[in-house]
Design a protein around this motif. Structure first.
Motif, PDB file in Angstrom:
ATOM      1  N   ARG A 114      -6.848   1.936  -8.491  1.00 12.69           N
ATOM      2  CA  ARG A 114      -5.418   2.136  -8.233  1.00 12.69           C
ATOM      3  C   ARG A 114      -4.618   1.035  -8.932  1.00 12.69           C
ATOM      4  O   ARG A 114      -4.876  -0.156  -8.729  1.00 12.69           O
ATOM      5  CB  ARG A 114      -5.126   2.120  -6.724  1.00 12.69           C
ATOM      6  CG  ARG A 114      -5.629   3.353  -5.995  1.00 12.69           C
ATOM      7  CD  ARG A 114      -5.332   3.269  -4.500  1.00 12.69           C
ATOM      8  NE  ARG A 114      -3.920   3.003  -4.228  1.00 12.69           N
ATOM      9  CZ  ARG A 114      -2.958   3.936  -4.235  1.00 12.69           C
ATOM     10  NH1 ARG A 114      -3.253   5.191  -4.527  1.00 12.69           N
ATOM     11  NH2 ARG A 114      -1.714   3.606  -3.953  1.00 12.69           N
ATOM     12  N   LEU A 162      -0.610  -0.321 -10.163  1.00 12.02           N
ATOM     13  CA  LEU A 162       0.851  -0.259 -10.114  1.00 12.02           C
ATOM     14  C   LEU A 162       1.386  -0.967 -11.357  1.00 12.02           C
ATOM     15  O   LEU A 162       1.130  -2.161 -11.567  1.00 12.02           O
ATOM     16  CB  LEU A 162       1.377  -0.948  -8.851  1.00 12.02           C
ATOM     17  CG  LEU A 162       2.911  -1.027  -8.717  1.00 12.02           C
ATOM     18  CD1 LEU A 162       3.528   0.359  -8.649  1.00 12.02           C
ATOM     19  CD2 LEU A 162       3.298  -1.857  -7.494  1.00 12.02           C
ATOM     20  N   LYS A 219       0.760   4.253 -10.805  1.00 11.30           N
ATOM     21  CA  LYS A 219       2.186   4.413 -10.549  1.00 11.30           C
ATOM     22  C   LYS A 219       2.965   3.557 -11.537  1.00 11.30           C
ATOM     23  O   LYS A 219       2.697   2.359 -11.679  1.00 11.30           O
ATOM     24  CB  LYS A 219       2.531   3.987  -9.122  1.00 11.30           C
ATOM     25  CG  LYS A 219       1.834   4.790  -8.029  1.00 11.30           C
ATOM     26  CD  LYS A 219       2.295   6.244  -8.005  1.00 11.30           C
ATOM     27  CE  LYS A 219       1.672   6.975  -6.821  1.00 11.30           C
ATOM     28  NZ  LYS A 219       2.058   8.412  -6.810  1.00 11.30           N
ATOM     29  N   TRP A 245      11.356  -0.868  -4.858  1.00 13.62           N
ATOM     30  CA  TRP A 245      10.114  -0.099  -4.774  1.00 13.62           C
ATOM     31  C   TRP A 245       8.989  -0.924  -4.167  1.00 13.62           C
ATOM     32  O   TRP A 245       8.158  -0.407  -3.411  1.00 13.62           O
ATOM     33  CB  TRP A 245       9.718   0.443  -6.144  1.00 13.62           C
ATOM     34  CG  TRP A 245      10.255   1.815  -6.386  1.00 13.62           C
ATOM     35  CD1 TRP A 245      11.249   2.190  -7.242  1.00 13.62           C
ATOM     36  CD2 TRP A 245       9.810   3.017  -5.741  1.00 13.62           C
ATOM     37  NE1 TRP A 245      11.468   3.544  -7.173  1.00 13.62           N
ATOM     38  CE2 TRP A 245      10.599   4.072  -6.261  1.00 13.62           C
ATOM     39  CE3 TRP A 245       8.845   3.306  -4.779  1.00 13.62           C
ATOM     40  CZ2 TRP A 245      10.424   5.393  -5.829  1.00 13.62           C
ATOM     41  CZ3 TRP A 245       8.678   4.617  -4.354  1.00 13.62           C
ATOM     42  CH2 TRP A 245       9.463   5.648  -4.874  1.00 13.62           C
ATOM     43  N   ARG A 252       9.533  -0.642  -0.510  1.00  7.07           N
ATOM     44  CA  ARG A 252       9.220   0.697  -0.015  1.00  7.07           C
ATOM     45  C   ARG A 252       7.717   0.924   0.036  1.00  7.07           C
ATOM     46  O   ARG A 252       7.186   1.458   1.019  1.00  7.07           O
ATOM     47  CB  ARG A 252       9.879   1.748  -0.912  1.00  7.07           C
ATOM     48  CG  ARG A 252      11.393   1.760  -0.816  1.00  7.07           C
ATOM     49  CD  ARG A 252      12.036   2.599  -1.906  1.00  7.07           C
ATOM     50  NE  ARG A 252      11.721   4.007  -1.759  1.00  7.07           N
ATOM     51  CZ  ARG A 252      12.188   4.957  -2.588  1.00  7.07           C
ATOM     52  NH1 ARG A 252      12.974   4.622  -3.610  1.00  7.07           N
ATOM     53  NH2 ARG A 252      11.879   6.217  -2.396  1.00  7.07           N
ATOM     54  N   LEU A 253       7.006   0.522  -1.007  1.00  8.52           N
ATOM     55  CA  LEU A 253       5.558   0.687  -1.033  1.00  8.52           C
ATOM     56  C   LEU A 253       4.908  -0.138   0.065  1.00  8.52           C
ATOM     57  O   LEU A 253       3.937   0.305   0.704  1.00  8.52           O
ATOM     58  CB  LEU A 253       5.020   0.280  -2.405  1.00  8.52           C
ATOM     59  CG  LEU A 253       5.424   1.185  -3.572  1.00  8.52           C
ATOM     60  CD1 LEU A 253       5.095   0.515  -4.911  1.00  8.52           C
ATOM     61  CD2 LEU A 253       4.727   2.544  -3.486  1.00  8.52           C
ATOM     62  N   ARG A 278       5.269   1.556   3.363  1.00  9.74           N
ATOM     63  CA  ARG A 278       4.383   2.724   3.455  1.00  9.74           C
ATOM     64  C   ARG A 278       2.922   2.328   3.603  1.00  9.74           C
ATOM     65  O   ARG A 278       2.075   3.179   3.867  1.00  9.74           O
ATOM     66  CB  ARG A 278       4.537   3.593   2.200  1.00  9.74           C
ATOM     67  CG  ARG A 278       5.866   4.291   2.150  1.00  9.74           C
ATOM     68  CD  ARG A 278       6.135   5.214   1.012  1.00  9.74           C
ATOM     69  NE  ARG A 278       5.253   5.254  -0.124  1.00  9.74           N
ATOM     70  CZ  ARG A 278       5.587   5.812  -1.300  1.00  9.74           C
ATOM     71  NH1 ARG A 278       6.814   6.333  -1.434  1.00  9.74           N
ATOM     72  NH2 ARG A 278       4.755   5.838  -2.298  1.00  9.74           N
ATOM     73  N   ASP A 298       1.088   1.170   1.134  1.00 10.32           N
ATOM     74  CA  ASP A 298       0.373   1.415  -0.120  1.00 10.32           C
ATOM     75  C   ASP A 298      -0.118   0.096  -0.703  1.00 10.32           C
ATOM     76  O   ASP A 298       0.619  -0.898  -0.731  1.00 10.32           O
ATOM     77  CB  ASP A 298       1.288   2.097  -1.146  1.00 10.32           C
ATOM     78  CG  ASP A 298       1.611   3.534  -0.775  1.00 10.32           C
ATOM     79  OD1 ASP A 298       1.013   4.038   0.192  1.00 10.32           O
ATOM     80  OD2 ASP A 298       2.451   4.141  -1.454  1.00 10.32           O
ATOM     81  N   THR A 299      -1.332   0.080  -1.161  1.00  8.62           N
ATOM     82  CA  THR A 299      -1.866  -1.099  -1.833  1.00  8.62           C
ATOM     83  C   THR A 299      -2.542  -0.682  -3.132  1.00  8.62           C
ATOM     84  O   THR A 299      -2.944   0.481  -3.299  1.00  8.62           O
ATOM     85  CB  THR A 299      -2.883  -1.852  -0.949  1.00  8.62           C
ATOM     86  OG1 THR A 299      -3.969  -0.972  -0.620  1.00  8.62           O
ATOM     87  CG2 THR A 299      -2.225  -2.366   0.314  1.00  8.62           C
ATOM     88  N   VAL A 357       1.555  -5.987  -1.953  1.00  9.30           N
ATOM     89  CA  VAL A 357       0.998  -4.637  -2.155  1.00  9.30           C
ATOM     90  C   VAL A 357      -0.305  -4.675  -2.948  1.00  9.30           C
ATOM     91  O   VAL A 357      -0.762  -3.645  -3.440  1.00  9.30           O
ATOM     92  CB  VAL A 357       2.023  -3.702  -2.843  1.00  9.30           C
ATOM     93  CG1 VAL A 357       3.251  -3.507  -1.971  1.00  9.30           C
ATOM     94  CG2 VAL A 357       2.411  -4.233  -4.214  1.00  9.30           C
TER      95      VAL A 357
END
Length: 313
Positions: A146, A148, A170, A206, A209-210, A213, A215-216, A251
């Motif tokens: 994953r 970012l 992302k 962002w 926001r992440l 949520r 998200d990591t 994150v």
């Protein structure tokens, strides 16, 4: 200096054979800081850092075009205050038509065999920054699951992460235009990605926001401008990078990595690393330098770009 152009360009002659047709043909350290030449396929981009008369500009552009065997040369005037004048003097700083030779509205150029769309007359930024080639290559070689990609621009890092095997990438940027350009770059490499992998909006918002949520990411890439104005005020990398690193750490998954890039000749590597380290510590995370990358071989003597990969606890 004009007489020495063929010799300077010959030093990069091996790059196209190695799958790179977008590179710095002549760097500023080789021209006493007066100009630089970027090559993108058969188009050239001539950046001027000193005052030239119109006649001198045309003469220099012609000499560069002929020495490099290019079809056309586009001009970028880069006075010290260019970053402040870009919105009001755009056509003077970056004329949309070539100053010499044929027009090339769009060129598909290669970087380590990866195709990218370069638009030499579009703006001061033409679609990719050649000095970050080693950093993008590192991402392709080490891409985790994953990723970012913050301040994504045309998603050069995102494309390389996807080609390197990342399953989720992302890309975040404040400009819809460059994100759409990035999607075109994805398509050139045959990489499919849903629209929600391209996140439009303020990067700092962002990150928050992440974080909310939950998200990591296994790798967070930070490639911010050195200076920017926004609703939240003025961003100066030499002052504010620690705050950005703290947001990124929030994150980043345990055992994950952050790649921090800074294009600023006035910030020494030790100072940059200290800023990032302090930012990480604000969030209770500790990081060690895993890799330090500079500009490519076509930027001899360059000290402006710092690209550091951090391994977090």
């Amino acid at each position: 200096m004009i007489d020495g152009l063929p010799h300077l360009l010959a030093r990069r002659a091996h790059l196209p054979a190695q799958g790179t047709t977008f590179y710095r043909g002549v760097h500023t350290t080789e021209t006493a800081g007066e100009f630089a030449l970027d090559v993108a396929g058969d188009a050239g981009v001539l950046s001027l850092y000193a005052d030239f008369s119109p006649e001198e500009e045309i003469e220099l552009a012609g000499a560069c075009g002929e020495a490099a065997g290019l079809a056309g040369i586009y001009l970028k005037r880069r006075p010290p205050e260019a970053r402040h004048a870009a919105n009001v003097e755009r056509d003077w700083l970056s004329p949309p038509d070539p100053v010499w030779g044929e027009a090339r509205e769009e060129v598909t150029a290669l970087e380590n065999s990866v195709p990218f769309l370069i638009r030499p007359g579009a703006d001061l930024s033409i679609g990719l920054f050649a000095d970050a080639r080693p950093a993008r290559g590192w991402v392709r070689q080490h891409a985790p699951t994953r990723v970012l990609n913050a301040f994504a621009y045309t998603c050069g890092f995102g494309v390389n992460a996807s080609l390197g095997g990342a399953q989720a990438v992302k890309n975040v940027d404040l400009s819809r235009k460059v994100l759409a350009w990035g999607q075109e770059n994805y398509a050139l490499s045959g990489v499919s990605a849903p629209d929600d992998d391209f996140l439009y909006g303020d990067v700092f918002d962002w990150f928050r926001r992440l974080g909310r949520r939950g998200d990591t990411f296994d790798l967070v890439i930070l490639d911010p401008p050195s200076f920017a104005r926004g609703r939240a005020g003025v961003w100066r990398a030499e002052r504010d990078y620690g705050r950005l690193a703290a947001l990124a750490a929030a994150v980043t998954a345990p055992g994950g990595q952050i790649m921090t890039l800074l294009n600023h000749a006035g910030v020494f590597p030790t100072s940059f690393e200290r800023m990032v380290r302090l930012g990480l510590e604000e969030t209770g995370r500790r990081g060690r330098v895993l890799e330090s990358l500079g500009a490519g071989e076509d930027f001899p003597g360059a000290t402006h770009l710092k690209a550091v990969v951090w391994a977090l606890d």
